[in-house]
Design a protein around this motif. Structure first.
Motif, PDB file in Angstrom:
ATOM      1  N   LEU A   9       0.845  -1.030  -0.007  1.00  0.00           N
ATOM      2  CA  LEU A   9       0.130   0.039   0.118  1.00  0.00           C
ATOM      3  C   LEU A   9       0.805   1.169  -0.053  1.00  0.00           C
ATOM      4  CD1 LEU A   9      -2.859  -0.590   2.673  1.00  0.00           C
ATOM      5  CD2 LEU A   9      -3.024  -0.329   0.226  1.00  0.00           C
ATOM      6  N   ALA A  10       2.053   1.044   0.440  1.00  0.00           N
ATOM      7  CA  ALA A  10       2.764   2.413   1.064  1.00  0.00           C
ATOM      8  C   ALA A  10       3.037   3.262  -0.335  1.00  0.00           C
ATOM      9  CB  ALA A  10       4.246   2.012   1.588  1.00  0.00           C
ATOM     10  N   PRO A  11       3.405   2.630  -1.659  1.00  0.00           N
ATOM     11  CA  PRO A  11       3.565   3.344  -2.755  1.00  0.00           C
ATOM     12  C   PRO A  11       2.503   3.778  -3.603  1.00  0.00           C
ATOM     13  CG  PRO A  11       4.273   0.988  -3.155  1.00  0.00           C
ATOM     14  CD  PRO A  11       3.997   1.138  -1.852  1.00  0.00           C
ATOM     15  N   ARG A  12       1.163   3.213  -3.134  1.00  0.00           N
ATOM     16  CA  ARG A  12      -0.005   3.428  -4.026  1.00  0.00           C
ATOM     17  C   ARG A  12      -1.191   4.242  -3.344  1.00  0.00           C
ATOM     18  NH1 ARG A  12      -1.870  -2.317  -6.353  1.00  0.00           N
ATOM     19  NH2 ARG A  12      -3.108  -0.716  -7.528  1.00  0.00           N
ATOM     20  N   ALA A  13      -1.188   4.049  -2.022  1.00  0.00           N
ATOM     21  CA  ALA A  13      -2.246   4.674  -1.315  1.00  0.00           C
ATOM     22  C   ALA A  13      -1.735   6.263  -0.985  1.00  0.00           C
ATOM     23  CB  ALA A  13      -2.789   4.190  -0.066  1.00  0.00           C
ATOM     24  N   GLN A  14      -2.538   7.061  -0.945  1.00  0.00           N
ATOM     25  CA  GLN A  14      -2.347   8.455  -0.243  1.00  0.00           C
ATOM     26  C   GLN A  14      -1.699   8.354   0.862  1.00  0.00           C
ATOM     27  OE1 GLN A  14      -5.192  11.676   0.859  1.00  0.00           O
ATOM     28  NE2 GLN A  14      -4.496  12.621  -1.178  1.00  0.00           N
ATOM     29  N   ARG A  15      -2.531   7.774   2.004  1.00  0.00           N
ATOM     30  CA  ARG A  15      -1.636   7.666   3.320  1.00  0.00           C
ATOM     31  C   ARG A  15      -2.292   6.231   4.008  1.00  0.00           C
ATOM     32  NH1 ARG A  15       0.770  11.195   1.960  1.00  0.00           N
ATOM     33  NH2 ARG A  15       1.237  13.278   3.075  1.00  0.00           N
ATOM     34  N   ILE A  16      -1.562   5.543   4.765  1.00  0.00           N
ATOM     35  CA  ILE A  16      -2.125   4.520   5.711  1.00  0.00           C
ATOM     36  C   ILE A  16      -2.231   4.755   6.992  1.00  0.00           C
ATOM     37  CG2 ILE A  16      -1.640   2.049   6.169  1.00  0.00           C
ATOM     38  CD1 ILE A  16       0.522   2.018   3.864  1.00  0.00           C
ATOM     39  N   ARG A  17      -3.333   4.481   7.529  1.00  0.00           N
ATOM     40  CA  ARG A  17      -3.693   4.704   8.949  1.00  0.00           C
ATOM     41  C   ARG A  17      -4.015   3.475   9.831  1.00  0.00           C
ATOM     42  NH1 ARG A  17      -1.285   8.466   7.762  1.00  0.00           N
ATOM     43  NH2 ARG A  17      -2.244  10.806   7.770  1.00  0.00           N
ATOM     44  N   MET A  18      -3.271   3.210  10.916  1.00  0.00           N
ATOM     45  CA  MET A  18      -3.970   2.158  11.994  1.00  0.00           C
ATOM     46  C   MET A  18      -4.690   2.961  13.085  1.00  0.00           C
ATOM     47  SD  MET A  18      -1.425  -0.874  13.548  1.00  0.00           S
ATOM     48  CE  MET A  18      -1.300  -1.542  11.859  1.00  0.00           C
ATOM     49  N   LEU A  19      -5.720   3.183  13.154  1.00  0.00           N
ATOM     50  CA  LEU A  19      -6.473   3.849  14.074  1.00  0.00           C
ATOM     51  C   LEU A  19      -6.814   3.239  15.506  1.00  0.00           C
ATOM     52  CD1 LEU A  19      -9.101   5.480  11.565  1.00  0.00           C
ATOM     53  CD2 LEU A  19      -6.901   6.357  12.168  1.00  0.00           C
ATOM     54  N   GLY A  20      -6.672   1.821  15.590  1.00  0.00           N
ATOM     55  CA  GLY A  20      -6.889   1.228  16.646  1.00  0.00           C
ATOM     56  C   GLY A  20      -8.382   0.864  17.157  1.00  0.00           C
ATOM     57  N   SER A  21      -9.220   1.029  16.332  1.00  0.00           N
ATOM     58  CA  SER A  21     -10.746   0.893  16.511  1.00  0.00           C
ATOM     59  C   SER A  21     -11.059   0.540  15.219  1.00  0.00           C
ATOM     60  CB  SER A  21     -11.316   1.822  16.960  1.00  0.00           C
ATOM     61  OG  SER A  21     -12.596   1.666  17.122  1.00  0.00           O
ATOM     62  N   ALA A  22     -11.446  -0.963  15.026  1.00  0.00           N
ATOM     63  CA  ALA A  22     -12.375  -1.414  13.732  1.00  0.00           C
ATOM     64  C   ALA A  22     -13.674  -0.782  13.612  1.00  0.00           C
ATOM     65  CB  ALA A  22     -12.536  -2.827  13.828  1.00  0.00           C
ATOM     66  N   ALA A  23     -14.436  -0.365  14.707  1.00  0.00           N
ATOM     67  CA  ALA A  23     -15.498   0.401  14.610  1.00  0.00           C
ATOM     68  C   ALA A  23     -15.371   1.530  14.151  1.00  0.00           C
ATOM     69  CB  ALA A  23     -16.231   0.519  16.027  1.00  0.00           C
ATOM     70  N   ALA A  24     -14.358   2.473  14.394  1.00  0.00           N
ATOM     71  CA  ALA A  24     -14.095   3.583  13.827  1.00  0.00           C
ATOM     72  C   ALA A  24     -13.569   3.569  12.490  1.00  0.00           C
ATOM     73  CB  ALA A  24     -12.971   4.366  14.788  1.00  0.00           C
ATOM     74  N   ASP A  25     -12.875   2.629  12.113  1.00  0.00           N
ATOM     75  CA  ASP A  25     -12.563   2.440  10.740  1.00  0.00           C
ATOM     76  C   ASP A  25     -13.628   2.099   9.798  1.00  0.00           C
ATOM     77  OD1 ASP A  25      -9.874   2.296  11.469  1.00  0.00           O
ATOM     78  OD2 ASP A  25      -9.707   0.068  11.387  1.00  0.00           O
ATOM     79  N   LEU A  26     -14.640   1.348  10.125  1.00  0.00           N
ATOM     80  CA  LEU A  26     -15.803   1.139   9.098  1.00  0.00           C
ATOM     81  C   LEU A  26     -16.865   2.501   9.276  1.00  0.00           C
ATOM     82  CD1 LEU A  26     -16.372  -2.498  10.120  1.00  0.00           C
ATOM     83  CD2 LEU A  26     -15.605  -1.533   7.877  1.00  0.00           C
ATOM     84  N   ALA A  27     -17.022   2.995  10.265  1.00  0.00           N
ATOM     85  CA  ALA A  27     -17.811   4.109  10.272  1.00  0.00           C
ATOM     86  C   ALA A  27     -17.147   5.535   9.703  1.00  0.00           C
ATOM     87  CB  ALA A  27     -17.921   4.678  11.845  1.00  0.00           C
ATOM     88  N   LEU A  28     -16.130   5.428   9.668  1.00  0.00           N
ATOM     89  CA  LEU A  28     -15.363   6.789   8.958  1.00  0.00           C
ATOM     90  C   LEU A  28     -15.182   6.477   7.466  1.00  0.00           C
ATOM     91  CD1 LEU A  28     -12.440   7.569  11.440  1.00  0.00           C
ATOM     92  CD2 LEU A  28     -14.651   8.911  11.090  1.00  0.00           C
ATOM     93  N   LEU A  29     -15.150   5.043   6.924  1.00  0.00           N
ATOM     94  CA  LEU A  29     -15.337   4.718   5.688  1.00  0.00           C
ATOM     95  C   LEU A  29     -16.755   4.919   5.168  1.00  0.00           C
ATOM     96  CD1 LEU A  29     -14.392   3.143   3.049  1.00  0.00           C
ATOM     97  CD2 LEU A  29     -15.221   0.870   4.255  1.00  0.00           C
ATOM     98  N   ALA A  30     -17.960   4.672   5.948  1.00  0.00           N
ATOM     99  CA  ALA A  30     -19.076   4.929   5.542  1.00  0.00           C
ATOM    100  C   ALA A  30     -19.357   6.464   5.484  1.00  0.00           C
ATOM    101  CB  ALA A  30     -20.189   4.495   6.330  1.00  0.00           C
ATOM    102  N   ASP A  31     -18.569   7.258   6.146  1.00  0.00           N
ATOM    103  CA  ASP A  31     -18.702   8.642   6.259  1.00  0.00           C
ATOM    104  C   ASP A  31     -17.724   9.474   5.104  1.00  0.00           C
ATOM    105  OD1 ASP A  31     -20.069  10.695   7.058  1.00  0.00           O
ATOM    106  OD2 ASP A  31     -18.759  11.114   9.091  1.00  0.00           O
TER     107      ASP A  31
END
Length: 668
Positions: free
Chosen positions: A569-591
């Motif tokens: 992902l590093a050379p292809r995505a704009q940024r990578i994030r490890m937020l520490g909460s799967a719930a936050a990951d999916l909610a922020l994806l929906a948003d």
């Protein structure tokens, strides 16, 4: 103990027989029966010290694994003063001493707990029924610290009324109702030890009875049934001192409701019926009608339709009669009107398996949602559960989403103030942890859901529950490591799962002040407003969230795959994030804040709510192999539609290179 006995599948008679055998071998003479086990499991009694290791051994044999005394809550006894607050003295001076001593120690952990010991109500109820009013409420002790006047009493009564109104709006977890115990300890207790006339004393005890009843109700609302029971007993004794028979009957119906929700329906029916008949002509029709309504709810929970219908009809008749009585009702009964009657009737018919009748009563149950937010939320929750009984009005529209989601969103948000940074944590495994906040929130939600939808099981991350069938699934704090390190991103996650498919989801992100919700086929919302994924169109425009590295003995392959995913992902995505909460990951994806979320795991409590929210917002949510995601999937891969092929390709290549199949049990 109850959980392990149920898990063993053994009859209590066979457990008692085996326990007596082991006791005889140990040189003990015992005569335990199935009733003994019921008393230990549900009625608050404690077995003899010498027998406790043998009880653990009986369960070990049945379960085929070690069972500690701590696991069955027999490794300790409550403190030497464990009976504090449970006394109901005949003499008023002693009653004042008992109540004020309890209020001074109400925060002790060893008198808190989720269970109600119904036997503790026997003496208080019997003594109140025999004599519901003391002869005098005066106190003229020469050692009194001060003279109590009408202004002091008015202040307490106003405090009680304000707390009651806040409870109607926000439930027992809000900060104002939590001040009730402080008021009892620091304001009410000193006044009770003062000097006052009979007239002032009656009003003073009325005020303290109302405060104690409200303290009991809020403790009950928060799942602390042991403290609720103590507050109710003291409220009943204070009402007797006040000579307020109506208020005493009201406290008794609260006791009855608590017992019924604990499964003690016979005891609860006796209490509710006794309250109705004991007040006699000393209560207004509105008050007596409410007592009958509670009795109807208890009959319905016990499955007796004939008695439930009769009590409901009596409640309705008395409420009709109340319209001709003006100015006679106590202030604390003003909530009981035709809307409250209809709201409880929904629950009564739901419990009797009559979803169509429940829906009809709903048309009569409109109430101001700002004033009675808590009652509205519970009514909507109960109404929502009738859809699961097979009745659905046509057409299926946004009202269903509101009916099923709104109440549980309220329940989640009410728990949010307890998310305290720096919470005390305890290890669950290799670098995995749970805090007292996790446990507290799960118990609040479990109690709320069990009360609102008794026919649906509850599975929680911390305390378990059913793992198949229709069930609520709770992750009380998703991102516990963030919480313990004061990183302000954690989620509270709640889902309804039917046949392994999550159909409803709610995620609260309290530090962000956001709540996300969704229902299958009906879209997703943020704070009640519809949301839809708006992009991105290319991976180099996207921020991609990746789940935590695994812990535990089976995490090696997963972590190797995670490293490979990061490298790809590093050379292809704009940024990578490890937020520490799967719930936050999916909610922020929906948003639309994130473009994708990658989690090499699929624990139901972590992923179910977020999966339905992301899916309903327009994301593709799949397993590692690209098939549709369910709770049985091995991984959770979610992305905006334009990115899903690229994301799946990266994850599948990284997993194949590192021999990761998604079958390992890992921490997420």
């Amino acid at each position: 103990m109850t959980r392990l006995v149920e898990a063993s599948g053994a009859a209590k008679k066979s457990l008692a027989f085996r326990l007596n055998q082991l006791a005889e071998t140990a040189g003990l003479e015992t005569h335990y029966t199935h009733t003994s086990w019921t008393n230990w499991m549900k009625r608050g009694t404690r077995p003899a010290q010498a027998v406790r290791p043998l009880i653990a051994q009986v369960l070990e044999e049945r379960l085929g694994r070690p069972v500690s005394l701590a696991e069955i809550d027999l490794d300790h006894d409550p403190g030497v003063d464990s009976g504090i607050g449970l006394e109901f003295p005949r003499e008023l001076g002693t009653a004042v001493q008992i109540a004020t001593r309890f209020w001074s120690q109400v925060d002790r952990r060893d008198i808190r707990g989720p269970g109600v010991a119904v036997a503790n109500y026997n003496t208080p109820v019997r003594r109140w029924l025999a004599l519901p009013a003391d002869d005098s409420a005066a106190s003229r002790s020469p050692g009194a610290f001060r003279r109590v006047g009408k202004a002091d009493v008015v202040e307490l009564l106003e405090t009680a009324e304000q707390a009651r109104q806040w409870d109607s709006r926000y439930g027992g977890g809000n900060w104002r109702t939590s001040q009730l115990t402080v008021c009892l300890k620091e304001r009410a207790a000193p006044l009770l030890h003062g000097s006052y006339s009979d007239a002032v004393g009656r009003r003073l005890f009325t005020a303290t009875a109302q405060l104690a009843r409200l303290a009991g109700w809020t403790a009950f609302d928060n799942g602390d049934h042991a403290n609720a029971q103590r507050h109710y007993i003291q409220a009943l004794r204070q009402a007797r001192a006040a000579g307020d028979v109506q208020l005493g009957g009201y406290v008794l119906t609260c006791m009855a409701l608590q017992c019924s929700l604990g499964g003690f329906h016979d005891d609860a029916i006796d209490m509710a019926d006794s309250a109705f008949h004991r007040v006699g002509g000393n209560a207004t029709p509105r008050v007596k009608g409410f007592f009958k309504l509670i009795e109807s709810r208890i009959w319905a929970r016990s499955g007796n339709a004939r008695m439930a219908d009769g009590a409901l009809a009596t409640a309705e008749r008395l409420l009709d009669a109340a319209s001709s009585y003006t100015g006679d009702d106590p202030a604390w009964i003003d909530f009981f009107d035709e809307h409250r009657l209809a709201s409880d009737a929904i629950e009564i018919h739901r419990d009797l398996g009559r979803p169509r009748e429940a829906q009809r009563w709903n048309e009569l149950a409109a109430m101001p949602t700002d004033t009675f937010a808590r009652a509205y939320a519970l009514r909507q929750s109960v109404l929502g559960s009738t859809y699961l009984q097979g009745y659905q009005p046509e057409p299926l529209d946004k009202r269903l989403v509101d009916t099923l989601l709104v109440p549980h969103t309220h329940a989640v948000l009410r728990a949010c103030p307890d998310l305290i940074p720096g919470a005390h944590s305890a290890g669950k495994g290799d670098r995995d942890m749970a805090t007292d906040v996790d446990l507290a929130i799960e118990r609040i939600l479990r109690d709320e859901l069990t009360r609102a939808t008794p026919g649906i099981g509850v599975q929680g991350e911390e305390e378990g529950g059913p793992t198949s069938g229709t069930r609520w699934v709770i992750d009380p704090v998703d991102g516990t490591a963030n919480l313990t390190h004061d990183i302000p991103l954690t989620g509270i996650s709640l889902a309804l799962v039917v046949d392994e498919d999550p159909l409803l989801g709610v995620i609260a992100l309290p530090q962000l002040g956001r709540t996300y919700s969704a229902a299958d086929g009906l879209g997703a919302c943020r704070d009640g407003h519809p949301i839809r994924i708006a992009g991105p169109a290319r991976l180099d425009e996207a921020i991609v969230a990746v789940g935590d590295y695994g812990t535990g003995p089976d995490a090696a392959a997963r972590n190797a795959a995670m490293l490979a995913i990061h490298a790809a992902l590093a050379p292809r995505a704009q940024r990578i994030r490890m937020l520490g909460s799967a719930a936050a990951d999916l909610a922020l994806l929906a948003d639309s804040a994130l473009g994708a979320s990658i989690t090499l795991g699929n624990r139901t409590w972590d992923m179910a709510a977020g999966a339905v929210i992301a899916r309903e917002a327009g994301a593709n949510v799949t397993d590692l192999d690209g098939t549709d995601h369910t709770t049985a999937s091995r991984c959770t891969i979610a992305a905006a539609p334009a990115l899903i092929e690229d994301i799946l390709d990266i994850v599948q290549r990284a997993s194949a290179i590192n021999s990761f199949t998604g079958e390992e049990v890992v921490a997420c």
